[in-house]
Write an enzyme that holds these catalytic residues in place. Structure first.
Site, PDB file in Angstrom:
ATOM      1  N   TYR A 140      56.014  -4.985  73.352  1.00 45.24           N
ATOM      2  CA  TYR A 140      55.066  -6.090  73.535  1.00 45.24           C
ATOM      3  C   TYR A 140      55.824  -7.396  73.787  1.00 45.24           C
ATOM      4  O   TYR A 140      55.581  -8.087  74.780  1.00 45.24           O
ATOM      5  CB  TYR A 140      54.191  -6.194  72.297  1.00 45.24           C
ATOM      6  CG  TYR A 140      53.081  -7.225  72.358  1.00 45.24           C
ATOM      7  CD1 TYR A 140      51.947  -7.018  73.144  1.00 45.24           C
ATOM      8  CD2 TYR A 140      53.158  -8.398  71.609  1.00 45.24           C
ATOM      9  CE1 TYR A 140      50.920  -7.957  73.185  1.00 45.24           C
ATOM     10  CE2 TYR A 140      52.124  -9.338  71.644  1.00 45.24           C
ATOM     11  CZ  TYR A 140      51.010  -9.118  72.435  1.00 45.24           C
ATOM     12  OH  TYR A 140      49.991 -10.050  72.462  1.00 45.24           O
ATOM     13  N   LYS A 162      54.388  -1.329  80.790  1.00 43.23           N
ATOM     14  CA  LYS A 162      53.879  -1.237  82.173  1.00 43.23           C
ATOM     15  C   LYS A 162      52.739  -2.227  82.373  1.00 43.23           C
ATOM     16  O   LYS A 162      52.648  -2.894  83.406  1.00 43.23           O
ATOM     17  CB  LYS A 162      53.373   0.179  82.461  1.00 43.23           C
ATOM     18  CG  LYS A 162      54.465   1.199  82.683  1.00 43.23           C
ATOM     19  CD  LYS A 162      53.808   2.520  83.046  1.00 43.23           C
ATOM     20  CE  LYS A 162      54.823   3.604  83.286  1.00 43.23           C
ATOM     21  NZ  LYS A 162      54.177   4.928  83.395  1.00 43.23           N
ATOM     22  N   THR A 163      51.856  -2.313  81.382  1.00 41.91           N
ATOM     23  CA  THR A 163      50.709  -3.224  81.505  1.00 41.91           C
ATOM     24  C   THR A 163      51.199  -4.658  81.663  1.00 41.91           C
ATOM     25  O   THR A 163      50.729  -5.402  82.522  1.00 41.91           O
ATOM     26  CB  THR A 163      49.782  -3.096  80.281  1.00 41.91           C
ATOM     27  OG1 THR A 163      49.221  -1.792  80.302  1.00 41.91           O
ATOM     28  CG2 THR A 163      48.667  -4.126  80.299  1.00 41.91           C
ATOM     29  N   LYS A 223      49.145 -14.437  95.032  1.00 42.54           N
ATOM     30  CA  LYS A 223      49.924 -14.935  96.171  1.00 42.54           C
ATOM     31  C   LYS A 223      49.129 -14.743  97.471  1.00 42.54           C
ATOM     32  O   LYS A 223      49.014 -15.664  98.278  1.00 42.54           O
ATOM     33  CB  LYS A 223      51.253 -14.169  96.229  1.00 42.54           C
ATOM     34  CG  LYS A 223      52.164 -14.579  97.349  1.00 42.54           C
ATOM     35  CD  LYS A 223      53.426 -13.734  97.314  1.00 42.54           C
ATOM     36  CE  LYS A 223      54.130 -13.803  98.655  1.00 42.54           C
ATOM     37  NZ  LYS A 223      55.170 -12.793  98.771  1.00 42.54           N
ATOM     38  N   THR A 267      44.749 -15.235  66.976  1.00 45.51           N
ATOM     39  CA  THR A 267      43.357 -15.658  67.164  1.00 45.51           C
ATOM     40  C   THR A 267      42.431 -14.556  66.654  1.00 45.51           C
ATOM     41  O   THR A 267      42.739 -13.373  66.800  1.00 45.51           O
ATOM     42  CB  THR A 267      43.113 -15.960  68.655  1.00 45.51           C
ATOM     43  OG1 THR A 267      44.047 -16.963  69.056  1.00 45.51           O
ATOM     44  CG2 THR A 267      41.711 -16.463  68.903  1.00 45.51           C
ATOM     45  N   PHE A 292      41.253   0.586  77.159  1.00 44.48           N
ATOM     46  CA  PHE A 292      42.286   1.094  76.235  1.00 44.48           C
ATOM     47  C   PHE A 292      41.967   0.642  74.815  1.00 44.48           C
ATOM     48  O   PHE A 292      41.964   1.442  73.880  1.00 44.48           O
ATOM     49  CB  PHE A 292      43.670   0.606  76.681  1.00 44.48           C
ATOM     50  CG  PHE A 292      44.782   1.134  75.820  1.00 44.48           C
ATOM     51  CD1 PHE A 292      45.071   2.497  75.791  1.00 44.48           C
ATOM     52  CD2 PHE A 292      45.546   0.280  75.031  1.00 44.48           C
ATOM     53  CE1 PHE A 292      46.098   2.991  74.982  1.00 44.48           C
ATOM     54  CE2 PHE A 292      46.568   0.767  74.226  1.00 44.48           C
ATOM     55  CZ  PHE A 292      46.840   2.121  74.199  1.00 44.48           C
ATOM     56  N   ASN A 304      51.397  -6.921  89.908  1.00 45.14           N
ATOM     57  CA  ASN A 304      50.233  -6.648  90.758  1.00 45.14           C
ATOM     58  C   ASN A 304      49.331  -7.872  90.876  1.00 45.14           C
ATOM     59  O   ASN A 304      48.855  -8.217  91.961  1.00 45.14           O
ATOM     60  CB  ASN A 304      49.433  -5.466  90.197  1.00 45.14           C
ATOM     61  CG  ASN A 304      50.184  -4.152  90.377  1.00 45.14           C
ATOM     62  OD1 ASN A 304      50.901  -3.984  91.368  1.00 45.14           O
ATOM     63  ND2 ASN A 304      50.037  -3.237  89.437  1.00 45.14           N
ATOM     64  N   ASN A 345      40.452  -1.181  81.468  1.00 41.25           N
ATOM     65  CA  ASN A 345      40.558   0.287  81.436  1.00 41.25           C
ATOM     66  C   ASN A 345      40.068   0.865  80.102  1.00 41.25           C
ATOM     67  O   ASN A 345      40.259   2.046  79.839  1.00 41.25           O
ATOM     68  CB  ASN A 345      42.001   0.743  81.717  1.00 41.25           C
ATOM     69  CG  ASN A 345      42.952   0.381  80.587  1.00 41.25           C
ATOM     70  OD1 ASN A 345      42.596  -0.369  79.673  1.00 41.25           O
ATOM     71  ND2 ASN A 345      44.168   0.900  80.649  1.00 41.25           N
TER      72      ASN A 345
END
Ligand code: NAD
Ligand code: UDP
Length: 321
Positions: A149, A95-96, A109, A179, A40, A103, A38
């Protein structure tokens, strides 16, 4: 006839620092890559060189919302990783991590495919056990400025293991330690990019606190190699991946000043709250199970990263003062 070794692979966060290197490597291996981001913290520049390939596809999408695609494997790298950026919109960060994991696990699955989670050393918080092994449960503040986070990623790990236990989803959970490398954003805010950008401009090097806190820095190529090894193995994790050589932040500053030949002075700024005092992965599990250990030394990796930021400067990409 279709080559069964070649897969169609989804990389979320594929326009970010690590994700873009992963997309590049998977394309080199002959796979088709669907990159979802997205923007961000990622950017078109990170993937512009891949857009010409007819095996690379980009989709602008926020993983907080369901995604209906057909793929053979999923790497979930979507999430801002720099404290500056994940704290800018903490609710979106949670949310992410959480809705995003749900999702993508739902997708895995339905497709009955493997799914890799880019988890983090932050699940250990400000650790009381050193170096950190995978069986350490961590020391995380649930209500601090880093919690969006840390707890988001911890909840994502829980979801991964519950989908595995309940729905037999084939998970791969990697705990990534600090990293760095080319394609970190100049304004990313993390320590390696900050110090290099400051040094190249002979601006003050901003050490938060007294600089005795430690981190262990892994070069991006080593990280991508082990991420792919984990995906291709039978291990579900969690497994620490990173470089176990530990440095104080002040040593990092001095090394960068020396490698850039900078005239920058070191200045001290307040230490942000909950900043972990020490961090070093125990990578015995990755060594034994994935036959992997990092190859790139800090000095070698810093040189490549400095060259990258120098070229950004030449192209006129402006940095903050
Ligand atoms: P980054 O910020 O460069 O990349 C994250 C990418 O995810 C960006 O392209 C961003 O635009 C995208 N993104 C963020 N939220 C999204 C959303 N809701 N939907 C779709 N895309 C979204 O960071 P990075 O260093 O490349 O980190 C990648 C992953 O690795 C993250 O999940 C991070 O938590 C994890 N990780 C990185 C490190 C590290 O040191 N680099 C350490 C531990 C874990
Ligand atoms: N840090 C610093 N100066 C900076 C940026 C970061 O001294 O300009 C410190 C920060 O306080 C932390 C360490 O460097 O102790 C690593 O910070 P970073 O944001 O890169 O990652 P994390 O804290 O998530 O490991």
């Amino acid at each position: 006839m279709k080559d069964l070794r070649k897969k169609r692979i989804l990389v979320t966060g594929g326009a970010g620092f690590l994700g873009s290197h992963l997309c590049e490597r998977l394309l080199q291996e002959g796979h088709d890559v669907l990159c979802v981001d997205n923007f961000f913290t990622g950017s078109r520049e990170n993937i512009i060189h891949l857009l010409d390939s007819n095996r690379f596809e980009f989709m602008r999408h926020d993983i907080c919302f369901p995604l209906y695609v057909e793929v053979d494997e999923i790497y979930n790298f979507a999430c801002p990783a720099s404290p500056l950026h994940y704290q800018a919109d903490p609710i979106q960060t949670i949310k992410t991590s959480v809705f995003g994991a749900m999702n993508l696990l739902g997708l895995a699955k339905r497709l009955n495919c493997k799914i890799f989670q880019a988890s983090t050393s932050e699940v250990y918080g400000d650790p009381h056990v050193h170096p950190q092994k995978e069986d350490y449960w961590g020391n995380v503040n649930p209500i601090g400025i880093r919690s969006c986070y840390d707890e988001g990623k911890r909840c994502a790990e829980t979801l991964f293991f519950d989908y595995h236990r309940k729905n037999h989803v084939q998970i791969r959970v990697a705990r990534i330690f600090n990293t760095y490398g080319p394609r970190m954003h100049p304004n990313d805010g993390r320590v390696v990019s900050n110090f290099i950008v400051q040094a190249l401009q002979n601006q003050p090097i901003t050490i938060y606190g007294d600089g005795t806190q430690t981190r262990s820095f892994c070069y991006v190529d080593d990280l991508i190699e082990v991420a792919i090894r984990l995906m291709n193995s039978q291990e579900i994790g969690p497994i620490n991946i990173g470089n176990p050589t530990e440095f104080q932040i002040i040593d990092l500053a001095e090394q960068i000043i020396q490698l850039t030949g900078s005239s920058s002075q070191i200045i001290h700024q307040p230490l942000p709250s909950d900043d972990p005092k020490q961090r070093r992965p125990d990578i015995s599990k990755a060594k034994a199970l994935l036959n992997w250990q990092p190859r790139v030394s800090l000095q070698e990796g810093l040189k490549a990263t400095i060259a990258y930021f120098e070229s950004c400067l030449k192209l006129g990409i402006s940095y903050p003062g």
